[in-house]
Write a protein that holds these residues in place. Sequence first.
Motif, short mmCIF file in Angstrom:
data_model
loop_
_atom_site.label_atom_id
_atom_site.label_comp_id
_atom_site.label_asym_id
_atom_site.label_seq_id
_atom_site.Cartn_x
_atom_site.Cartn_y
_atom_site.Cartn_z
N TYR A 1 0.82 -1.20 0.00
CA TYR A 1 0.00 0.00 0.00
C TYR A 1 0.85 1.26 0.00
O TYR A 1 0.35 2.36 -0.26
CB TYR A 1 -0.96 -0.01 1.20
CG TYR A 1 -2.09 -0.99 1.02
CD1 TYR A 1 -3.31 -0.60 0.47
CD2 TYR A 1 -1.93 -2.33 1.36
CE1 TYR A 1 -4.34 -1.52 0.28
CE2 TYR A 1 -2.95 -3.26 1.18
CZ TYR A 1 -4.15 -2.85 0.64
OH TYR A 1 -5.16 -3.76 0.44
N ASP A 2 2.16 1.11 0.26
CA ASP A 2 3.07 2.26 0.18
C ASP A 2 3.13 2.81 -1.23
O ASP A 2 3.53 3.96 -1.45
CB ASP A 2 4.48 1.87 0.63
CG ASP A 2 4.54 1.54 2.11
OD1 ASP A 2 3.61 1.94 2.84
OD2 ASP A 2 5.51 0.89 2.54
N ILE A 3 2.75 1.99 -2.21
CA ILE A 3 2.80 2.42 -3.60
C ILE A 3 1.86 3.58 -3.86
O ILE A 3 2.02 4.34 -4.82
CB ILE A 3 2.48 1.23 -4.54
CG1 ILE A 3 3.05 1.47 -5.93
CG2 ILE A 3 0.99 0.96 -4.61
CD1 ILE A 3 4.53 1.38 -6.04
N ASP A 4 0.84 3.75 -3.01
CA ASP A 4 -0.15 4.80 -3.23
C ASP A 4 0.31 6.16 -2.74
O ASP A 4 -0.36 7.16 -2.96
CB ASP A 4 -1.46 4.44 -2.51
CG ASP A 4 -2.12 3.22 -3.13
OD1 ASP A 4 -2.04 3.06 -4.36
OD2 ASP A 4 -2.70 2.41 -2.38
N THR A 5 1.46 6.21 -2.05
CA THR A 5 1.95 7.48 -1.54
C THR A 5 2.52 8.33 -2.68
O THR A 5 2.79 7.83 -3.77
CB THR A 5 3.03 7.26 -0.48
OG1 THR A 5 4.11 6.52 -1.06
CG2 THR A 5 2.47 6.48 0.71
N GLU A 6 2.71 9.60 -2.39
CA GLU A 6 3.27 10.50 -3.39
C GLU A 6 4.73 10.14 -3.68
O GLU A 6 5.52 9.93 -2.77
CB GLU A 6 3.19 11.95 -2.89
CG GLU A 6 3.67 12.97 -3.91
CD GLU A 6 3.53 14.40 -3.40
OE1 GLU A 6 3.99 15.32 -4.10
OE2 GLU A 6 2.97 14.58 -2.30
N TRP A 7 5.08 10.08 -4.94
CA TRP A 7 6.43 9.69 -5.33
C TRP A 7 7.35 10.90 -5.38
O TRP A 7 6.93 12.00 -5.75
CB TRP A 7 6.41 8.99 -6.68
CG TRP A 7 5.77 7.64 -6.63
CD1 TRP A 7 4.98 7.15 -5.63
CD2 TRP A 7 5.85 6.61 -7.61
NE1 TRP A 7 4.57 5.87 -5.93
CE2 TRP A 7 5.09 5.52 -7.13
CE3 TRP A 7 6.48 6.50 -8.83
CZ2 TRP A 7 4.94 4.34 -7.84
CZ3 TRP A 7 6.34 5.33 -9.55
CH2 TRP A 7 5.58 4.26 -9.06
N GLN A 8 8.59 10.70 -5.03
CA GLN A 8 9.58 11.75 -5.07
C GLN A 8 10.44 11.63 -6.32
O GLN A 8 10.72 10.52 -6.76
CB GLN A 8 10.49 11.68 -3.85
CG GLN A 8 9.78 11.84 -2.52
CD GLN A 8 10.76 11.78 -1.37
OE1 GLN A 8 11.80 12.43 -1.38
NE2 GLN A 8 10.44 10.97 -0.38
N ILE A 9 10.84 12.76 -6.86
CA ILE A 9 11.71 12.78 -8.03
C ILE A 9 13.03 13.45 -7.64
O ILE A 9 13.04 14.54 -7.08
CB ILE A 9 11.06 13.54 -9.20
CG1 ILE A 9 9.77 12.85 -9.63
CG2 ILE A 9 12.02 13.66 -10.38
CD1 ILE A 9 9.01 13.59 -10.69
N LYS A 10 14.13 12.75 -7.93
CA LYS A 10 15.46 13.28 -7.66
C LYS A 10 16.30 13.22 -8.94
O LYS A 10 16.24 12.24 -9.68
CB LYS A 10 16.16 12.46 -6.57
CG LYS A 10 15.47 12.46 -5.22
CD LYS A 10 15.51 13.82 -4.56
CE LYS A 10 14.88 13.78 -3.17
NZ LYS A 10 14.84 15.13 -2.55
N THR A 11 17.08 14.25 -9.18
CA THR A 11 17.97 14.23 -10.34
C THR A 11 19.25 13.48 -10.00
O THR A 11 19.58 13.28 -8.83
CB THR A 11 18.32 15.65 -10.78
OG1 THR A 11 19.09 16.28 -9.75
CG2 THR A 11 17.07 16.47 -11.07
N TYR A 12 19.95 13.11 -11.03
CA TYR A 12 21.24 12.45 -10.85
C TYR A 12 22.20 13.36 -10.09
O TYR A 12 22.95 12.91 -9.21
CB TYR A 12 21.81 12.08 -12.22
CG TYR A 12 23.20 11.47 -12.17
CD1 TYR A 12 23.37 10.12 -11.87
CD2 TYR A 12 24.33 12.23 -12.46
CE1 TYR A 12 24.63 9.54 -11.83
CE2 TYR A 12 25.59 11.66 -12.43
CZ TYR A 12 25.74 10.31 -12.11
OH TYR A 12 26.98 9.75 -12.09
#
Length: 222
Positions: A186-197
């Motif tokens: 159910y953690d998949i439903d949380t907001e995803w973070q985006i990080k650059t290289y």
Amino acid sequence: LLVRQPRRMILLAGKFAAMALFTTGLITFVALVNILLSFAESSIAHADTKIWLSSKAIHDFFDKDGAFLYSSPLITVADCEGAGETFKVQSDWLEANLTVSAQLQGEIGARALGRIYTFGPCFRAEKSATKKHLAEFYMVEPEYTWYHLEDAIKLAEKFVKYVIRDVRVMCEYEFSQIGIDSKFLYDIDTEWQIKTYDEICQLFDVKWGDDINSETEQKIVS
């Protein structure tokens, strides 16, 4: 989710992995969803049914997204830009390889149809004794014309969330049989973070230009 491609953009969300690669005018999005289910106390037929249902979720997602299923050959002379060591196929009249990717055929299909995906077995002949290496596996390879990096990231997130949601509903029994609490899915439903290289290099002391190793990836998603 971890997405990497030549422009060094990384998408993080839990422990699921995908990879995005640019081609001219096209986006190749390779999503490899590793769902490890043990069916030790289930019949083979029951296990096959569950695996089929998981595959159906993949087909359902792309069907709803307006993509065409595009078939590609398993025996080919292409090595997909050197994507991996190939298994040789030889006879008295043929010398070829087992496919490592359907990317080449998929690019052609996308030029004609706009949105396609391939879903079938791939073979890699690299010698490896790690749990992360598979000599044979099924790979999903969408090809969407005129998709940019941001579009690929959104597609990756939608795709992985859709499939995982289906799996956690359909396979509750299997999870209970092997003593795994599926609540973590159910953690998949949380907001995803985006990080650059660049951000990852600064945060984890990675030399710019180097690949991100497994230990660093574990730190990123922990």
